[in-house]
Design an enzyme around this catalytic site. Structure first.
Site, PDB file in Angstrom:
ATOM      1  N   ASP A  35     -80.866 -31.042 -55.426  1.00 51.72           N
ATOM      2  CA  ASP A  35     -82.082 -31.864 -55.432  1.00 51.72           C
ATOM      3  C   ASP A  35     -83.314 -31.097 -54.966  1.00 51.72           C
ATOM      4  O   ASP A  35     -84.439 -31.524 -55.196  1.00 51.72           O
ATOM      5  CB  ASP A  35     -81.890 -33.099 -54.553  1.00 51.72           C
ATOM      6  CG  ASP A  35     -80.874 -34.055 -55.131  1.00 51.72           C
ATOM      7  OD1 ASP A  35     -80.690 -34.036 -56.360  1.00 51.72           O
ATOM      8  OD2 ASP A  35     -80.253 -34.808 -54.356  1.00 51.72           O
ATOM      9  N   GLN A  81     -74.283 -30.835 -64.164  1.00 50.59           N
ATOM     10  CA  GLN A  81     -75.473 -30.212 -63.586  1.00 50.59           C
ATOM     11  C   GLN A  81     -75.177 -29.464 -62.296  1.00 50.59           C
ATOM     12  O   GLN A  81     -75.844 -28.509 -61.958  1.00 50.59           O
ATOM     13  CB  GLN A  81     -76.531 -31.280 -63.252  1.00 50.59           C
ATOM     14  CG  GLN A  81     -77.139 -31.916 -64.466  1.00 50.59           C
ATOM     15  CD  GLN A  81     -77.843 -33.217 -64.132  1.00 50.59           C
ATOM     16  OE1 GLN A  81     -79.002 -33.221 -63.755  1.00 50.59           O
ATOM     17  NE2 GLN A  81     -77.139 -34.321 -64.258  1.00 50.59           N
ATOM     18  N   THR A 124     -78.401 -28.043 -51.879  1.00 47.85           N
ATOM     19  CA  THR A 124     -78.593 -29.278 -52.632  1.00 47.85           C
ATOM     20  C   THR A 124     -79.253 -28.954 -53.958  1.00 47.85           C
ATOM     21  O   THR A 124     -80.214 -28.191 -54.008  1.00 47.85           O
ATOM     22  CB  THR A 124     -79.424 -30.347 -51.898  1.00 47.85           C
ATOM     23  OG1 THR A 124     -79.791 -31.356 -52.843  1.00 47.85           O
ATOM     24  CG2 THR A 124     -80.691 -29.810 -51.292  1.00 47.85           C
ATOM     25  N   GLY A 175     -72.330 -33.802 -51.479  1.00 48.23           N
ATOM     26  CA  GLY A 175     -71.999 -33.446 -52.871  1.00 48.23           C
ATOM     27  C   GLY A 175     -72.042 -31.942 -53.072  1.00 48.23           C
ATOM     28  O   GLY A 175     -72.850 -31.262 -52.456  1.00 48.23           O
ATOM     29  N   GLY A 186     -81.191 -36.752 -59.526  1.00 51.53           N
ATOM     30  CA  GLY A 186     -82.299 -36.733 -58.571  1.00 51.53           C
ATOM     31  C   GLY A 186     -82.787 -38.136 -58.330  1.00 51.53           C
ATOM     32  O   GLY A 186     -83.586 -38.650 -59.094  1.00 51.53           O
ATOM     33  N   ARG A 187     -82.250 -38.748 -57.286  1.00 50.80           N
ATOM     34  CA  ARG A 187     -82.552 -40.151 -57.023  1.00 50.80           C
ATOM     35  C   ARG A 187     -83.982 -40.322 -56.497  1.00 50.80           C
ATOM     36  O   ARG A 187     -84.692 -41.242 -56.897  1.00 50.80           O
ATOM     37  CB  ARG A 187     -81.541 -40.663 -55.992  1.00 50.80           C
ATOM     38  CG  ARG A 187     -81.222 -42.114 -56.096  1.00 50.80           C
ATOM     39  CD  ARG A 187     -79.892 -42.403 -56.797  1.00 50.80           C
ATOM     40  NE  ARG A 187     -79.683 -43.843 -56.899  1.00 50.80           N
ATOM     41  CZ  ARG A 187     -79.645 -44.509 -58.053  1.00 50.80           C
ATOM     42  NH1 ARG A 187     -79.752 -43.886 -59.191  1.00 50.80           N
ATOM     43  NH2 ARG A 187     -79.455 -45.818 -58.050  1.00 50.80           N
TER      44      ARG A 187
END
Lengths: 407, 407
Positions: free
Chosen positions: B143, B300, B141, B12, B189-190
């Site tokens: 994340d 985001q 990332t 991503g 944010g998994r």
């Protein structure tokens, strides 16, 4: 004889509704030989009735008034209070008693359609009792659907947000350009498609995403939509589609209501899902391609980062012009924007009878929408481009914007 | 002997993944006595295997490379292709044959966890066949969950977007402050809660919104959540709550999966709804207050307007450092960020063995999360603030950002 002024905000906020508040307050303070105090009603007419009021002019003694100018939301708080239709309702004398207690001579109400209805009723009641309080409406709405004005403050910044964000999302959607995908972007506007049309600003070249744009002004046919998506995927494998939250079947039913025909949540309630989510499921079912929907949501009306300098200037000027109109004796009027004819963009300010505005809605003209209802024309681009020009430097601290707030 | 370089992007995108691409390409061109051509693989390793490649160095002949730097999305396109575990798979000799055909000496792959797995496999295969091609990973990332680096490029800009946008939404949510309401903001944010934690940056004063923040690192108890919301509404009538999309019950079930236990859409499919939407329905049912949920969604990771200057600089530097590391003989490494001890923020660049990174995830430390799991601590703020500093002036035309794109 010097009178005081009072200003309120009503309805949903825009990114520049506080710009108009700034305009009213700063001009009110500037006209010190004619205007005494500048008050703000907290939570609009509803809060004022409950006795909630502040000395908003005092904000100019610190930086706070400057911060107000670029703060999203409604600094004074808002309401969705509708005054009674009958002018013999006891709320009117109650309200005028409160206005007289504060020695108000000038009343400014910043809002959309419903707020203009408030200005209409108050000015009509005032005429009936021979009150000399002057009532002026300052327009605001991201929906851009008020009549008798070229456009409304708030629309330009929302359109800049939509144009920029759709361009960003389309760029993001391109990353797997060796695979087919559909991205559906749902944009605010229940009855008028102005803001959804602003998705077209995102195109970098002819035929670029968003390839398809659907407004509530045209009846939405689900089969035709699926056929159009299927056809468009051939030339644009990562297809972006903009839809208005208010797309409907032309028979009074919103497309999002088709979803709640069947879906029921954990609690046995009908699922309330947006039109974007509904079409996401529809495309997945009918075409089997990867699809996602993105709802731009409240960010459209509260992004300070994407304020349009043109919009903010005009919002401030609308407030200033409102004060000047009141001082020159006008009442029962809304400030209007008049675009000068010619190829360069020039705006002048006027006023219009608020009674002609409060129960009308201005849709996107039918001849600005392409024949099959899946796109908008160049006329819209020419209309909208001047409204999104320029950036605003927001005061910052620690990498984040400084916003004003009532303590 | 001069060799060529190739660079790819995978997974991503982030707002600055093209910043790292810019860093690799500009440094590759600068090192002209050691590096010949600078190629870009289209759609990562998957596209390269299909023969898709471009002369990305040529972009420097126009403005295009400068535009690439601040364009969101992955300019080269991306893929989610996982190389086979077995290094005896025929894909490896095929790939190396293609690399040799282009006389590649330096291979750069910009991505997260899975991309580092690609770098690991390729560098191990290269060692096995005594190939002298050097493989370097450049982290990215939003994340922020890669180990052996203080943080990752992409996180700072995403955190600036979240901090700013949550502050804007909270301001918008305050307008009816005479009535109770709950706004639930769902953040990406998994598995790791770094980005959700950035919601705390939005607070203007102690106790300000977002009052509650829930990360996936702590088991989410629905009853405790409702009790906390009820209690918080007493002091904050317009309550804003940030939740990670990945909040879960601690037993392997995402909160959003509770919704699909019952809901079924028009087509008989299980309703796929986010955790925010699920909690919106839950709060409505249990507390009967006005509630809405907002999913920040892909904005985001693709907002160019809210690029952090610090993040973009570091992303470019990560690319530059990667090229320098490869030229100095390193391979099978990822570029890392090393924060210097002390109160002022200083960053240096290093490398770490990519094998130590590719299958690990870095959660938010437990002692940075408050005891009842509904907030994060000051340590996080101190950690995150330097990463969101500074704004980037994006090249513009007609009031909208100019983005680079492959023709």
């Amino acid at each position: 004889m010097k009178k005081n002024a009072i200003v309120g905000q009503s309805g949903g906020p825009t990114a520049v509704i506080n710009g108009s508040l700034y305009g009213v307050v700063s001009e009110g303070l500037k006209q010190a030989e004619k205007i005494g105090q500048v008050y703000g009603m907290i939570n609009g007419i509803e809060g004022f009735l409950a006795g909630r009021c502040m000395d908003i002019g005092a904000l100019s003694e610190t930086n706070e008034l400057e911060y107000v100018k670029t703060t999203p939301g409604s600094y004074l708080g808002s309401c969705r209070y509708k005054l009674p239709e009958s002018l013999s309702d006891p709320v009117y004398p109650e309200l005028f008693k409160k206005l007289e207690e504060k020695d108000i001579g000038y009343f400014f109400y910043i809002g959309g359609n419903d707020s203009m209805d408030t200005v209409s009723k108050l000015s009509r009641y005032a005429a009936g009792i021979n009150s000399d309080i002057r009532f002026i409406g300052i327009p605001k709405t991201i929906d851009n659907d008020l009549v008798h004005t070229d456009h409304t403050p708030g629309f330009g910044s929302a359109a800049k947000y939509v144009g920029t964000t759709v361009r960003e999302i389309a760029t993001d959607a391109m990353v797997y350009d060796n695979k087919q995908s559909v991205t559906i972007i749902e944009i605010m506007g229940r009855h008028a498609g102005w803001l959804t049309a602003a998705g077209a600003l995102a195109r970098k070249f002819e035929g670029d995403n968003p390839v398809l744009i659907y407004l509530p002004e045209v009846a939405f046919d689900q089969d035709a939509f699926i056929a159009k998506v299927k056809e468009s995927l051939k030339s644009t494998p990562n297809l972006v589609v903009c839809i208005s939250e208010g797309i409907n079947d032309g028979k009074g039913k919103f497309i999002c209501e088709y979803a709640s025909d069947v879906g029921v949540d954990n609690f046995g309630h009908k699922m309330l899902t947006g039109s974007g989510k509904y079409l996401e499921n529809l495309v997945k079912e009918k075409l089997g391609v990867k699809v996602r929907s993105v709802e731009l949501n409240v960010c459209q009306r509260c992004s300070s980062t994407l304020l349009s300098a043109a919009d903010l200037d005009e919002a401030v000027n609308a407030g200033i012009h409102g004060v000047q109109a009141a001082l020159s004796g006008e009442t029962g009027k809304m400030v209007t924007f008049i675009r000068q004819p010619g190829s360069s963009y020039e705006l002048s300010y006027g006023t219009a009878d608020v009674n002609l505005i409060c129960n009308e809605e201005k849709p996107v003209p039918q001849d600005w929408i392409t024949q099959d209802g899946s796109d908008i024309s160049e006329e819209f681009i020419a209309y909208a481009l001047p409204l999104i020009q320029g950036n605003v430097a927001i005061p910052e601290k620690d990498g984040l914007p400084i916003f004003a707030y009532r303590k």
